[in-house]
Design a protein around this motif. Structure first.
Motif, PDB file in Angstrom:
ATOM      1  N   GLY A 189       2.186   6.355   6.776  1.00 43.58           N
ATOM      2  CA  GLY A 189       2.076   7.769   6.457  1.00 43.58           C
ATOM      3  C   GLY A 189       3.350   8.530   6.700  1.00 43.58           C
ATOM      4  O   GLY A 189       3.694   9.445   5.937  1.00 43.58           O
ATOM      5  N   ASN A 190       4.069   8.166   7.755  1.00 47.85           N
ATOM      6  CA  ASN A 190       5.341   8.845   8.022  1.00 47.85           C
ATOM      7  C   ASN A 190       6.358   8.542   6.919  1.00 47.85           C
ATOM      8  O   ASN A 190       7.094   9.430   6.462  1.00 47.85           O
ATOM      9  N   GLN A 248       8.296  11.267   4.261  1.00 45.28           N
ATOM     10  CA  GLN A 248       9.730  11.348   3.984  1.00 45.28           C
ATOM     11  C   GLN A 248      10.001  11.132   2.487  1.00 45.28           C
ATOM     12  O   GLN A 248      10.843  11.802   1.897  1.00 45.28           O
ATOM     13  N   ALA A 249       9.290  10.185   1.882  1.00 50.95           N
ATOM     14  CA  ALA A 249       9.524   9.876   0.474  1.00 50.95           C
ATOM     15  C   ALA A 249       9.091  11.004  -0.449  1.00 50.95           C
ATOM     16  O   ALA A 249       9.742  11.265  -1.475  1.00 50.95           O
ATOM     17  N   LEU A 250       8.001  11.671  -0.088  1.00 59.51           N
ATOM     18  CA  LEU A 250       7.440  12.695  -0.967  1.00 59.51           C
ATOM     19  C   LEU A 250       7.838  14.110  -0.574  1.00 59.51           C
ATOM     20  O   LEU A 250       7.596  15.049  -1.340  1.00 59.51           O
ATOM     21  N   VAL A 305       0.832  -1.197   0.000  1.00 61.35           N
ATOM     22  CA  VAL A 305       0.000   0.000   0.000  1.00 61.35           C
ATOM     23  C   VAL A 305       0.874   1.258   0.000  1.00 61.35           C
ATOM     24  O   VAL A 305       0.614   2.211  -0.752  1.00 61.35           O
ATOM     25  N   THR A 306       1.890   1.266   0.828  1.00 61.35           N
ATOM     26  CA  THR A 306       2.783   2.429   0.886  1.00 61.35           C
ATOM     27  C   THR A 306       3.482   2.644  -0.451  1.00 61.35           C
ATOM     28  O   THR A 306       3.554   3.776  -0.962  1.00 61.35           O
ATOM     29  N   ARG A 307       3.992   1.578  -1.024  1.00 64.42           N
ATOM     30  CA  ARG A 307       4.714   1.685  -2.301  1.00 64.42           C
ATOM     31  C   ARG A 307       3.787   2.161  -3.425  1.00 64.42           C
ATOM     32  O   ARG A 307       4.144   3.050  -4.211  1.00 64.42           O
ATOM     33  N   ALA A 308       2.592   1.592  -3.504  1.00 65.79           N
ATOM     34  CA  ALA A 308       1.662   1.979  -4.563  1.00 65.79           C
ATOM     35  C   ALA A 308       1.256   3.443  -4.437  1.00 65.79           C
ATOM     36  O   ALA A 308       1.147   4.166  -5.441  1.00 65.79           O
ATOM     37  N   HIS A 309       1.025   3.895  -3.205  1.00 66.74           N
ATOM     38  CA  HIS A 309       0.665   5.298  -3.004  1.00 66.74           C
ATOM     39  C   HIS A 309       1.814   6.226  -3.372  1.00 66.74           C
ATOM     40  O   HIS A 309       1.601   7.281  -3.977  1.00 66.74           O
ATOM     41  N   ALA A 310       3.023   5.851  -3.002  1.00 70.06           N
ATOM     42  CA  ALA A 310       4.175   6.692  -3.341  1.00 70.06           C
ATOM     43  C   ALA A 310       4.298   6.852  -4.849  1.00 70.06           C
ATOM     44  O   ALA A 310       4.616   7.938  -5.352  1.00 70.06           O
ATOM     45  N   ALA A 325       5.411  15.163   9.368  1.00 73.89           N
ATOM     46  CA  ALA A 325       6.134  16.151   8.567  1.00 73.89           C
ATOM     47  C   ALA A 325       7.419  15.545   8.022  1.00 73.89           C
ATOM     48  O   ALA A 325       8.061  14.729   8.693  1.00 73.89           O
ATOM     49  N   PRO A 326       7.811  15.911   6.814  1.00 71.94           N
ATOM     50  CA  PRO A 326       9.076  15.393   6.271  1.00 71.94           C
ATOM     51  C   PRO A 326      10.255  16.001   7.020  1.00 71.94           C
ATOM     52  O   PRO A 326      10.206  17.140   7.477  1.00 71.94           O
TER      53      PRO A 326
END
Length: 375
Positions: free
Chosen positions: A114-115, A119-121, A75-80, A366-367
């Motif tokens: 979400g965290n 960081q990724a985005l 889920v995290t990877r697909a959203h990113a 927050a990033p």
């Protein structure tokens, strides 16, 4: 906090939703101050591949363990992947994927980091929208009603109306736009109506190797088994007063009820169950609504829409008839809710989830090592 979020005025928010149908990730931008819709922006979609849906299905109904971890990573990877395509965004509303929902028991579980996305985005991410509501005694669902109220204002509605979301599970929002805001007592009533597309999708996958009953073609060939439909409507859920919510698997035994039926009859009966649940739910509306606006994948099923029009005493139309995007409405809702969370505004209340008082749930991540005033 990001100055663009803290100030009064418009925020360009990006929302993402991966629903109980598990077909993919919807992403959409809106401009909002957290009270009103000020404009709609671009949208995106990232489908789950069949093997990815298998990973998500393996995690359904689980609370922990390797299957849950695998689903969360996916889920995290697909959203990113899909969210990285958007530009000029102030913050992100990330719903995640619901694997288990038991508000009167173990709580609610939406996987996805979400965290890690923040960081990724390089953008603030609002996530874990449901846990605070459940912790305070609410159902944790549905959460789109505060956005539906803003939609009612945006389309210029003056009479009470309903928004009906037909995803894996059906949910109904009764909205009265004569009130100033969604927080007012009587402005909103919301609840899950029963299973929607999920049982049909599961049966089509199991029997035909197809992800859905496209255009209601299978249901149209079949005959509704009335005895099974009556048995379905005898479920205690329908006697409960709203607000109330469901897990995707709460009506799993429906598959057993239709097991002896031929494919077409089984799909027709499951489709009729969705419409009958909505009709039962409409009896809870404080006033007869002027119309029902349908969003989610179910609005593409002409057989289901015909059943609803026969069952309900008002106009039933897809949300596109009023200029809204039924494929993206829930993603837009979480963009709207993200701004409300960031500004300390409530996102649910007694009329929408049954929580004892207005509550604004969600974590803001927050990033790191980046100025949050920089887009």
């Amino acid at each position: 906090m990001n100055k663009a979020i803290a100030k009064q005025g418009a925020v360009r928010a990006l929302g993402a939703m991966s629903g109980t149908s598990m077909d993919g990730v919807d992403a959409a931008v809106i401009e909002t101050d957290g009270h009103r819709i000020l404009g709609f922006g671009e949208t995106g979609y990232r489908a789950y591949a069949p093997e990815e849906r298998d990973v998500l299905r393996a995690g359904q109904g689980q609370w922990h363990g390797p299957q849950v971890e695998a689903a969360g990573e996916l889920v995290t990877r697909a959203h990113a992947e899909v969210l990285s395509d958007f530009e000029e965004v102030d913050l992100i509303g990330f719903h995640g994927q619901t694997l288990a929902h038991e508000p009167r028991g173990r709580g609610t579980l939406q996987v996805g980091d979400g965290n890690g996305l923040a960081q990724a985005l390089g953008l603030p991410v609002v996530w874990d929208f449901r846990s605070d509501d459940v912790a305070m005694g609410g159902e944790g669902a549905p959460l789109a009603p505060f956005f539906h109220f803003a939609c009612a204002k945006w389309i210029g509605a003056t009479e009470p109306l309903c928004f009906l979301n037909l995803g894996g599970v059906g949910n109904l929002t009764y909205a009265d736009p004569s009130f100033d805001g969604p927080e007012a007592a009587g402005a909103l009533l919301a609840f899950d109506t029963g299973p929607a597309n999920a049982p049909v999708d599961d049966l089509m996958q199991a029997r035909r190797g197809q992800p859905m009953d496209r255009d209601g073609a299978m249901a149209r060939e079949g005959t509704v088994e009335m005895a099974v439909l009556e048995q379905f409507l005898a479920e205690p859920f329908f006697a409960r007063m709203p607000p109330k919510s469901l897990d995707r698997n709460d009506f799993a035994k429906m598959t057993g009820l239709v097991a002896p039926l031929a494919d077409a009859d089984a799909v027709a009966t499951l489709t009729a169950m969705c419409a009958a649940g909505v009709a039962q739910g409409m009896e809870h509306c404080p006033k007869p609504p002027s119309r029902v606006l349908v969003t989610g994948g179910g609005r593409h099923n002409p057989v289901l829409m015909e059943m609803l029009r026969v069952s309900l005493d008002c106009a039933v139309d897809p949300v596109e008839t009023v200029g809204l995007d039924g494929d993206m409405l829930e993603a837009q809702a979480f963009a709207f809710l993200a701004v409300r969370v960031a500004r300390g505004l409530p996102t649910s209340g007694p009329g929408t989830t049954g929580v004892a008082a207005l509550v604004g749930g969600g974590i803001v991540s927050a990033p790191e090592r980046r100025s949050l005033q920089t887009r």
